[in-house]
Design a protein around this motif. Structure first.
Motif: not given
Length: 75
Positions: A69-74
């Motif tokens: 799954k795509p990794f979203i970095n905040f």
């Protein structure tokens, strides 16, 4: 399924293998039956005090992947 992998080439993804290993890396290449991941980690080099960044690249067959799954970095 191949369109989804091609869509995320160059982006960070989170891959969970069937062995339970979780890897967050950049998807660099997709071929029929396998993907290639690239990531950087800090490792202790023998003879040096500080840890240094080391680049890694790994090709993983699709039959060894449990989920991607795509990794979203905040940060």
């Amino acid at each position: 399924m191949s369109q989804q992998y091609q869509k995320y080439i160059g982006n960070e993804v989170e891959v969970i293998l069937k062995t339970g290993i979780k890897r967050v890396a950049t998807l660099t290449m997709f071929e029929e039956g396998s993907i290639q991941l690239q990531w950087t980690s800090l490792e202790k080099i023998e003879g040096k005090k500080k840890r240094e960044r080391v680049d890694h690249s790994q090709t993983i067959p699709l039959d060894q992947i449990k989920s991607t799954k795509p990794f979203i970095n905040f940060k």
